[in-house]
Write an enzyme that holds these catalytic residues in place. Structure first.
Site, mmCIF file in Angstrom:
data_model
loop_
_atom_site.group_PDB
_atom_site.id
_atom_site.type_symbol
_atom_site.label_atom_id
_atom_site.label_comp_id
_atom_site.label_asym_id
_atom_site.label_seq_id
_atom_site.Cartn_x
_atom_site.Cartn_y
_atom_site.Cartn_z
ATOM 1 N N ASP A 169 -80.180 -35.393 -11.398
ATOM 2 C CA ASP A 169 -81.383 -34.596 -11.668
ATOM 3 C C ASP A 169 -82.591 -35.487 -11.409
ATOM 4 O O ASP A 169 -82.917 -36.351 -12.222
ATOM 5 C CB ASP A 169 -81.381 -34.097 -13.122
ATOM 6 N N ARG A 233 -77.747 -19.741 -9.215
ATOM 7 C CA ARG A 233 -78.322 -18.657 -8.396
ATOM 8 C C ARG A 233 -77.635 -18.631 -7.037
ATOM 9 O O ARG A 233 -77.224 -19.686 -6.527
ATOM 10 C CB ARG A 233 -79.822 -18.863 -8.168
ATOM 11 N N GLU A 260 -70.870 -12.241 -2.981
ATOM 12 C CA GLU A 260 -71.451 -11.750 -1.724
ATOM 13 C C GLU A 260 -70.289 -11.230 -0.894
ATOM 14 O O GLU A 260 -69.150 -11.681 -1.084
ATOM 15 C CB GLU A 260 -72.157 -12.894 -0.980
ATOM 16 N N HIS A 274 -72.672 -11.755 -12.261
ATOM 17 C CA HIS A 274 -73.884 -12.268 -12.932
ATOM 18 C C HIS A 274 -73.840 -11.997 -14.437
ATOM 19 O O HIS A 274 -74.732 -11.359 -14.998
ATOM 20 C CB HIS A 274 -75.150 -11.669 -12.300
HETATM 21 N N1 LIG Z 1 -75.746 -17.053 -14.502
HETATM 22 C C1 LIG Z 1 -76.703 -16.711 -15.338
HETATM 23 O O1 LIG Z 1 -76.718 -15.622 -15.883
HETATM 24 C C2 LIG Z 1 -77.785 -17.698 -15.641
HETATM 25 C C3 LIG Z 1 -78.269 -17.767 -16.967
HETATM 26 C C4 LIG Z 1 -79.272 -18.700 -17.256
HETATM 27 C C5 LIG Z 1 -79.793 -19.496 -16.255
HETATM 28 N N2 LIG Z 1 -79.305 -19.376 -14.996
HETATM 29 C C6 LIG Z 1 -79.853 -20.217 -13.899
HETATM 30 O O2 LIG Z 1 -79.701 -21.578 -14.277
HETATM 31 C C7 LIG Z 1 -80.894 -22.270 -13.952
HETATM 32 C C8 LIG Z 1 -81.034 -23.472 -14.861
HETATM 33 O O3 LIG Z 1 -81.272 -23.045 -16.184
HETATM 34 P P1 LIG Z 1 -81.717 -24.068 -17.330
HETATM 35 O O4 LIG Z 1 -81.977 -23.235 -18.532
HETATM 36 O O5 LIG Z 1 -80.753 -25.203 -17.447
HETATM 37 O O6 LIG Z 1 -83.089 -24.610 -16.714
HETATM 38 P P2 LIG Z 1 -83.837 -25.984 -17.003
HETATM 39 O O7 LIG Z 1 -85.196 -25.833 -16.450
HETATM 40 O O8 LIG Z 1 -83.690 -26.374 -18.421
HETATM 41 O O9 LIG Z 1 -83.020 -27.058 -16.122
HETATM 42 C C9 LIG Z 1 -83.056 -27.107 -14.739
HETATM 43 C C10 LIG Z 1 -82.938 -28.572 -14.330
HETATM 44 O O10 LIG Z 1 -82.758 -28.634 -12.914
HETATM 45 C C11 LIG Z 1 -83.422 -29.810 -12.482
HETATM 46 N N3 LIG Z 1 -83.635 -29.771 -11.038
HETATM 47 C C12 LIG Z 1 -84.627 -29.154 -10.339
HETATM 48 N N4 LIG Z 1 -84.470 -29.379 -9.023
HETATM 49 C C13 LIG Z 1 -83.371 -30.161 -8.882
HETATM 50 C C14 LIG Z 1 -82.694 -30.728 -7.766
HETATM 51 N N5 LIG Z 1 -83.138 -30.541 -6.515
HETATM 52 N N6 LIG Z 1 -81.581 -31.459 -7.978
HETATM 53 C C15 LIG Z 1 -81.111 -31.665 -9.234
HETATM 54 N N7 LIG Z 1 -81.733 -31.177 -10.345
HETATM 55 C C16 LIG Z 1 -82.832 -30.420 -10.156
HETATM 56 C C17 LIG Z 1 -84.703 -29.857 -13.297
HETATM 57 O O11 LIG Z 1 -85.281 -31.146 -13.306
HETATM 58 C C18 LIG Z 1 -84.195 -29.410 -14.654
HETATM 59 O O12 LIG Z 1 -83.844 -30.514 -15.470
HETATM 60 C C19 LIG Z 1 -82.002 -21.207 -14.132
HETATM 61 O O13 LIG Z 1 -83.154 -21.520 -13.367
HETATM 62 C C20 LIG Z 1 -81.337 -19.942 -13.657
HETATM 63 O O14 LIG Z 1 -81.553 -19.750 -12.279
HETATM 64 C C21 LIG Z 1 -78.315 -18.507 -14.663
HETATM 65 O O1 LIG Z 2 -80.757 -11.396 -17.897
HETATM 66 C C1 LIG Z 2 -79.664 -11.707 -17.467
HETATM 67 O O2 LIG Z 2 -78.644 -11.076 -17.690
HETATM 68 C C2 LIG Z 2 -79.492 -12.930 -16.593
HETATM 69 C C3 LIG Z 2 -80.416 -14.049 -16.949
HETATM 70 C C4 LIG Z 2 -80.159 -15.314 -16.189
HETATM 71 O O3 LIG Z 2 -79.910 -15.138 -14.850
HETATM 72 C C5 LIG Z 2 -81.284 -16.285 -16.408
HETATM 73 O O4 LIG Z 2 -81.818 -16.825 -15.437
HETATM 74 O O5 LIG Z 2 -81.606 -16.531 -17.582
#
Ligand SMILES: NC(=O)c1ccc[n+]([C@@H]2O[C@H](COP(=O)([O-])OP(=O)(O)OC[C@H]3O[C@@H](n4cnc5c(N)ncnc54)[C@H](O)[C@@H]3O)[C@@H](O)[C@H]2O)c1
Ligand SMILES: O=C(O)CC[C@@H](O)C(=O)O
Length: 390
Positions: A169, A233, A260, A274
């Site tokens: 990170d 994502r 996909e 998702h």
């Molecule tokens: N599947 C789901 O339903 C779901 C749910 C929640 C979040 N998410 C996805 O997960 C992502 C992360 O969530 P989070 O709560 O941990 O966010 P967060 O902001 O706490 O953590 C993201 C981390 O990624 C790091 N980062 C940014 N660019 C980077 C790179 N090029 N290489 C390595 N690290 C990098 C950042 O420095 C940060 O520490 C969200 O943005 C969202 O897209 C998906």
């Molecule tokens: O709302 C949802 O179900 C998905 C949320 C998730 O993708 C997120 O980025 O927090």
């Protein structure tokens, strides 16, 4: 009355936060001051003149036109960490599904409906089960890309399973660094993480800089047969490159929350619809946090967990509160204060913060200013939005 337009299914616990005597909250509503939503994509929708805030009940904000909001002085919020545990638990499920012949074995069992005798079924299963043998996670290495709210929890969970954990990170926040277990070995770049891991789990936001970070080239650094998990994502992974790598036997399996068409019908892909944040707890946490942040902004002008405006808050000092946003250039606050002084409006307290191209200000004044004073503030060069909060 504050009008809040909702998109998606928002947990009732969150909706119930809004006092009904001050709020109208509905999916069909005219002239909203704020939106409350989950994953609905807003890029192609016309932005209402009345809109001042957008609260994303979740972490990812790639469904919001952030740049356009910033230019219009619209504050976008998310709910960092509120669904992290739900995602962590689904990653655990992904690791287990990927390491053992669970889905394949269960599908096989469902094909045995024409066997009526339990002893015969048991005998057959004992012969066939070798086809569904797997490997233990114990002692294997998990690579975590992105060590924020979710990545750090995933790392901690993997350590509890006696896995080794490597992480990458480049922009780790101080807060996230404190959270991270010391046993996580920090990698210098993505390539070295990929080369060290049996399982790789992605937890970065969808940004221009992370688009297709997993591509034909980076996939070549993987250990042969490694498993890639993507609960972050779709845009982060080039799925055509994933299919090519699976076909070439470099990538062993792809486990993701973003199906996909090219990924379907393959035994080396496990795809979920998702559902990373789809637990009652996560949906409640996100909705409550989003609603509370929105109300603090609407009632007090305070900003917490915005993705485009600075964090800012000030205790109420009695009197009346004026908030305004402006382009982050010098002299704007001075001009606004002269407008107040020229109109004999006494300032009780104030705070001003900036973030990249925008600034935001909270000013408490002794008495309610006349509408013409607010119009004069709105007319100051570079001021974007002005609100008066009683
Ligand atoms: N599947 C789901 O339903 C779901 C749910 C929640 C979040 N998410 C996805 O997960 C992502 C992360 O969530 P989070 O709560 O941990 O966010 P967060 O902001 O706490 O953590 C993201 C981390 O990624 C790091 N980062 C940014 N660019 C980077 C790179 N090029 N290489 C390595 N690290 C990098 C950042 O420095 C940060 O520490 C969200 O943005 C969202 O897209 C998906
Ligand atoms: O709302 C949802 O179900 C998905 C949320 C998730 O993708 C997120 O980025 O927090």
């Amino acid at each position: 009355m504050y009008k809040i337009k909702t998109y998606n299914q928002i947990s009732v616990k969150g909706l119930d936060r809004f006092p009904r005597d001050r709020y109208e909250v509905a999916s069909e509503i005219g002239h909203p001051i704020a939106y409350l939503l989950r994953s609905h994509k807003l890029h192609d929708e016309v932005i209402p003149e009345t809109l001042r805030a957008v609260a994303r009940a979740g972490a990812g904000v790639n469904n919001l036109p952030i740049e356009a909001y910033t230019q219009r002085g619209i504050v976008a919020f998310n709910t960092p960490g509120a669904n992290a545990n739900a995602v962590k638990e689904l990653v655990l499920a992904g690791l287990l599904l990927g390491s053992r012949g669970i889905t394949q074995g269960m599908s096989y069992v469902q094909t045995l409906t024409d066997i009526g005798d339990a002893a015969a079924m048991s005998k057959l299963l004992e012969q066939e089960k070798k086809r569904f043998a797997g490997q233990e996670l114990y002692g294997k290495t998990l690579g975590v890309v992105g060590l924020g709210a979710i990545g750090s929890m995933v790392a901690e969970m993997a350590l509890a399973l006696d896995m080794k954990v490597v992480g990458f990170d480049p922009a780790l926040s101080v807060e996230a660094a404190w959270r991270l277990p010391s046993q996580v070995q920090k990698m210098e770049n993505l390539q070295s993480l990929l080369a060290h891991a049996d399982y790789v789990s992605l937890h970065v936001p969808a940004l221009e800089s992370t688009r297709h970070m997993i591509n034909r080239e980076t996939l070549q650094s993987l250990r042969p047969g490694a498993t890639l998990l993507n609960f972050a994502r779709d845009a982060i992974v080039d799925s055509a490159a994933v299919v090519a790598s699976l076909d070439a036997g470099q990538l062993g399996q792809y486990i993701c929350d973003f199906p996909e068409p090219c990924l379907l019908g393959r035994s080396d892909v496990i795809a979920m619809p998702h559902i990373g944040a789809s637990t009652a707890e996560a949906e409640e946490n996100c909705a409550v946090m989003a609603a509370d942040q929105l109300m603090d902004f609407l009632h007090n002008g305070n900003i917490k967990n915005s993705v485009n405006f600075p964090p800012i808050s000030m205790a109420r000092n009695g009197g009346c509160r004026i908030t305004f946003s402006n382009e982050n250039v010098s002299g704007v606050l001075g001009h606004v204060l002269s407008v107040l002084a020229d109109n004999e409006v006494n300032v009780l307290d104030m705070v001003n913060k900036s973030r990249e191209q925008v600034a935001y200000n909270i000013i408490d004044v002794e008495q309610s200013p006349h509408d013409s004073v607010i119009d004069s503030i709105a007319a100051v060069d570079h001021v974007i939005t002005v609100r008066v909060i009683a």
